[in-house]
Design an enzyme around this catalytic site. Structure first.
Site, short mmCIF file in Angstrom:
data_model
loop_
_atom_site.label_atom_id
_atom_site.label_comp_id
_atom_site.label_asym_id
_atom_site.label_seq_id
_atom_site.Cartn_x
_atom_site.Cartn_y
_atom_site.Cartn_z
N LYS A 141 -32.63 13.21 -22.74
CA LYS A 141 -33.32 12.11 -22.46
C LYS A 141 -33.56 11.27 -23.81
CE LYS A 141 -34.54 12.21 -18.12
NZ LYS A 141 -34.13 11.25 -17.09
N LYS A 238 -28.20 9.86 -5.74
CA LYS A 238 -29.46 10.75 -5.21
C LYS A 238 -29.51 10.49 -3.58
CE LYS A 238 -32.25 9.79 -9.24
NZ LYS A 238 -31.75 9.39 -10.46
MG LIG Z 1 -30.69 9.01 -14.72
#
Ligand SMILES: [Mg+2]
Length: 338
Positions: A141, A238
């Site tokens: 991240k 997703k």
């Molecule tokens: Mg992502």
């Protein structure tokens, strides 16, 4: 039958709509098939809208009408379509991956480890742990600190390990920051930079390609899949947000057709939806490392994990349907007669 649940997260999850500390949702059961709806603010309908759509689906006379009842509620549609796919796969005595795939599905799916924002030393230590556990790919991240500091973190992981590295900025950068970051990260040798710019900026993302491969994730909340495929080298799919594993598989095949690499991940779903995503990924030929090592983000789950991560891979359950056995009766954090 509809049953509600609430599962505490091991750590709060940062989302576009703020931090969430638990995942709430519903199991939907029909004709021997079991599906999961776990809405996530910013990605799907609200919990209430999901429950309403599932109620309409339960009262529907047949599967097509049940799916129609969820047309504007992707998480609810995910549950209903998964229950239908699971029921027919169980009837045929085949796994969900077998039912979805054109040929033979993979028997295991590679997955990436995830490392959150941290100092250079902590980032390297976490990446080395992932490498020791057998992961071949790590997602870092980025975007929470200066671009130069993030580049230093990524460089340090590249120097210290043999891991393939992905950097996910979650839309944090301006165009100028993204330009500098993508140029530098391209030189460091990342596999791709994920969502460097805000979700709406498809043109900005298209411009960044070339110095580095660009993956798009949040942009799928703002644009149809076909539009996103014109601006990306990879797409993060997703199933919960796309309205089901059937629709996510269509998106994955459309991506391949367009020369864009599909990556299957979850919205930190519970065991039923997470395992269904594993079957989906296994049905996509030669799929790369997917974001399916997400069980560890939940403190408790609905069932024993039939597809645990080992050596950076997830074995695909080969029994009938998705293979997640949830006990009958009340669920963790759930109310009866939801
Ligand atoms: Mg992502």
């Amino acid at each position: 039958m509809i049953r509600s649940f609430a599962l505490p997260l091991a750590d709060p999850l940062a989302t576009a709509r703020g931090a969430v500390d638990r995942r709430e949702g519903f199991l939907f059961q029909r004709d021997g098939g079991l599906g999961e709806a776990t809405p996530l603010p910013g990605w799907t309908e609200s919990l209430r809208a999901c429950e309403r759509a599932l109620g309409d689906a339960e009262r529907a006379d047949d599967w097509p009408d049940a799916l129609d009842a969820c047309e504007d509620a992707p998480a609810a549609r995910h549950a209903v379509s998964l229950a239908g796919l699971d029921a027919s796969a169980r009837d045929a005595d085949e796994s969900l991956a077998d039912a979805l795939a054109d040929g033979d599905p993979a028997d295991a799916v590679p997955v990436n480890a995830t490392v959150g924002d941290a100092s250079v030393e902590e980032t390297v230590a976490a990446a080395e742990r992932a490498a020791d556990e057998g992961f071949g790919t790590v997602k870092l991240k980025v975007g929470a600190r200066e671009v130069s500091a993030d580049v230093e973190r990524v460089q340090a992981v590249r120097d210290a390990t043999d891991l393939a590295v992905r950097a996910d900025a979650n839309g944090a950068w301006t165009r100028e920051q993204a330009h500098d970051a993508c140029y530098a990260l391209g030189h460091v040798g990342v596999e791709y930079v994920e969502q460097p710019l805000p979700a709406h900026d498809l043109a900005g993302h298209a411009d960044l390609r070339g110095s580095v491969d660009v993956a798009l994730d949040e942009s799928l909340t703002e644009y149809p899949v076909a539009d996103v495929l014109t601006a990306a080298d990879a797409v993060v799919l997703k199933p919960m947000a796309l309205g089901g594993v059937d629709r996510a598989r269509d998106a994955a095949l459309a991506a391949r057709e367009a020369g864009v690499e599909p990556v299957v991940t979850t919205t930190v779903d519970a065991a039923v939806a997470r395992t269904a995503a594993v079957h989906l990924a296994a049905s996509v030929p030669d799929v790369g490392a997917c974001g399916l090592a997400t069980a560890r983000f939940l403190e408790t789950d609905l069932a024993a994990d039939p597809a645990p991560v080992a050596d950076g891979r997830v074995r695909v359950p080969d029994g009938p349907g998705h293979g997640v056995d949830v006990a009958s009766g009340g669920l963790p954090g759930g109310t009866t007669d939801a």
